[in-house]
Design a protein around this motif. Structure first.
Motif, mmCIF file in Angstrom:
data_model
loop_
_atom_site.group_PDB
_atom_site.id
_atom_site.type_symbol
_atom_site.label_atom_id
_atom_site.label_comp_id
_atom_site.label_asym_id
_atom_site.label_seq_id
_atom_site.Cartn_x
_atom_site.Cartn_y
_atom_site.Cartn_z
ATOM 1 N N ILE A 136 0.852 -1.194 0.000
ATOM 2 C CA ILE A 136 0.000 0.000 0.000
ATOM 3 C C ILE A 136 0.893 1.251 0.000
ATOM 4 O O ILE A 136 0.956 2.013 0.975
ATOM 5 N N PRO A 137 1.616 1.481 -1.086
ATOM 6 C CA PRO A 137 2.656 2.517 -1.098
ATOM 7 C C PRO A 137 2.150 3.947 -0.958
ATOM 8 O O PRO A 137 2.938 4.836 -0.644
ATOM 9 N N PHE A 138 0.858 4.209 -1.183
ATOM 10 C CA PHE A 138 0.412 5.595 -1.053
ATOM 11 C C PHE A 138 0.248 6.015 0.410
ATOM 12 O O PHE A 138 0.026 7.198 0.693
ATOM 13 N N LEU A 181 -5.371 8.547 -5.724
ATOM 14 C CA LEU A 181 -5.768 8.103 -7.062
ATOM 15 C C LEU A 181 -4.565 7.677 -7.888
ATOM 16 O O LEU A 181 -4.586 6.642 -8.563
ATOM 17 N N LEU A 182 -3.508 8.467 -7.821
ATOM 18 C CA LEU A 182 -2.325 8.155 -8.613
ATOM 19 C C LEU A 182 -1.652 6.882 -8.112
ATOM 20 O O LEU A 182 -1.236 6.021 -8.904
ATOM 21 N N GLY A 183 -1.540 6.745 -6.786
ATOM 22 C CA GLY A 183 -0.913 5.547 -6.228
ATOM 23 C C GLY A 183 -1.655 4.288 -6.610
ATOM 24 O O GLY A 183 -1.044 3.270 -6.964
ATOM 25 N N ASP A 220 -2.394 -0.559 -10.058
ATOM 26 C CA ASP A 220 -3.199 -1.269 -11.057
ATOM 27 C C ASP A 220 -2.372 -1.586 -12.292
ATOM 28 O O ASP A 220 -2.468 -2.680 -12.858
ATOM 29 N N SER A 221 -1.552 -0.639 -12.721
ATOM 30 C CA SER A 221 -0.711 -0.857 -13.889
ATOM 31 C C SER A 221 0.299 -1.971 -13.648
ATOM 32 O O SER A 221 0.517 -2.831 -14.509
ATOM 33 N N ALA A 222 0.909 -1.976 -12.459
ATOM 34 C CA ALA A 222 1.887 -3.017 -12.137
ATOM 35 C C ALA A 222 1.230 -4.394 -12.066
ATOM 36 O O ALA A 222 1.870 -5.410 -12.375
ATOM 37 N N VAL A 263 -6.138 0.166 -16.210
ATOM 38 C CA VAL A 263 -5.943 1.340 -15.372
ATOM 39 C C VAL A 263 -7.061 2.347 -15.561
ATOM 40 O O VAL A 263 -7.581 2.915 -14.582
ATOM 41 N N TYR A 264 -7.482 2.584 -16.783
ATOM 42 C CA TYR A 264 -8.432 3.656 -17.065
ATOM 43 C C TYR A 264 -9.833 3.315 -16.550
ATOM 44 O O TYR A 264 -10.528 4.181 -16.005
#
Length: 340
Positions: A33-35, A291-293, A298-300, A305-306
């Motif tokens: 949970i990096p964010f 949101l960005l985190g 999701d991308s990883a 993602v969208y």
């Protein structure tokens, strides 16, 4: 030079640099949970004008561990007596918010709320998931405290800088009403998280941020403060994602976050004055980070993602509109009682 390095300028530089450093370090180290780390760094840098001593940092980490672990104790009640468990969580949320509104430590209040909501909902699904969230929170906090010290070393507070004014004390007769309003804002997201913790835990963090922001919002400015900051944070997340996609690298992630953080920090500390309150800019920054985190994760993980961003942003807007509704309803209720 002294004018350029005024206390507000130093604080803006600290906030932007610390946020970018904690974000890059959190993703670079692969923290769960990096964010968490950049959100906690924002809260620490926005509220503290001095670095935490080592003992205070250790005490804060232990306090976070103990307060969030309360959520693990609620797991059996929520599993076997769900109605009673939800009511108990609601009462505890009210008490936690009332503690914060009465002048208690806002970080401790935030950890209590996270323990009552995020940890308990994750633990109901899987005890190990609840323990993982606690570990992620403590690791993120340790990183945020370290970044706080580094940011103060890079951009120290001027020796003759006046202390920031103490936040206004809320009248005693308002505390209960505002604590109830904040509880009603957070509780529905907790119920959603009980259904699917992995998908809705970020929504809880957003609701907690909205609840704290709503404590100073009025019926007149609730839409501008709450909805406006959520939409603006979402727009910033889209812009930063598009900028990052031009050249995907951890250092570029750091640099873009630093740039966006500097723009928002200038607004937050009134170096570039606007008609919006500091809470608007702080909530915009936190919304962007969450949101960005999540989009990076999701991308990883190979997700769409969208689509995931659109769903998450839609939920953020719904939660924000609900928060505005609570502000208006309870304000009208209070006005009716006074008139009566």
């Amino acid at each position: 030079m002294s004018t350029e390095r005024s206390p507000r300028a130093q604080r803006a530089l600290r906030l932007a640099t610390g946020t970018a450093l904690s974000l890059a370090a959190s993703f670079g180290l692969g923290l769960p949970i990096p964010f968490f780390a950049p959100v906690l760094a924002v809260l620490l840098l926005a509220t503290l004008v001095r670095p935490l001593p080592f003992k205070a940092g250790v005490v804060l980490a232990l306090a976070a561990l103990l307060t969030t672990a309360i959520g693990l104790l609620l797991i059996p009640i929520l599993r076997y007596y769900p109605v009673s468990g939800v009511l108990l969580v609601g009462v505890c949320l009210f008490l936690a918010f009332r503690y914060g509104l009465r002048g208690g430590n806002n970080l401790i209040m935030t950890f209590l709320v996270i323990g009552l909501t995020m940890i308990s909902s994750a633990g109901v699904a899987d005890f190990e998931l609840g323990a993982l969230v606690i570990g992620a929170l403590v690791k993120g906090l340790v990183l945020a405290v370290g970044v706080l010290a580094l940011s103060h070393w890079l951009f120290p507070e001027p020796a003759n800088a006046p202390s920031p004014p103490a936040p206004p004390v809320m009248p005693a007769d308002e505390v209960g009403r505002v604590a109830l309003r904040t509880t009603l804002i957070v509780l529905p997201t907790f119920l959603l998280a009980l259904i699917d913790p992995a998908s809705y835990m970020p929504i809880i963090l957003k609701a907690v941020s909205l609840g704290q922001q709503s404590s100073t919002a009025t019926a007149r400015n609730a839409g501008r403060e709450l909805v406006g900051s959520t939409l603006f944070g979402g727009l910033l997340a889209i812009l930063l994602w598009c900028a990052l996609s031009l050249f995907v690298h951890l250092w570029m992630f750091f640099l873009w976050m630093l740039l966006f953080g500097l723009v928002l920090a200038r607004k937050l500390y009134a170096l570039s004055p606007t008609r919006f309150s500091p809470g608007f800019w702080l909530n915009s920054l936190i919304t962007m980070i969450i949101l960005l985190g999540q989009s990076v994760q999701d991308s990883a993980a190979g997700k769409d993602v969208y689509t995931a961003f659109a769903v998450r942003m839609g939920l953020f807007i719904v939660v924000t509109l609900y928060a505005c509704l609570m502000v208006n309803l309870l304000s009208q209720r209070r006005g009716g009682l006074i008139a009566g």
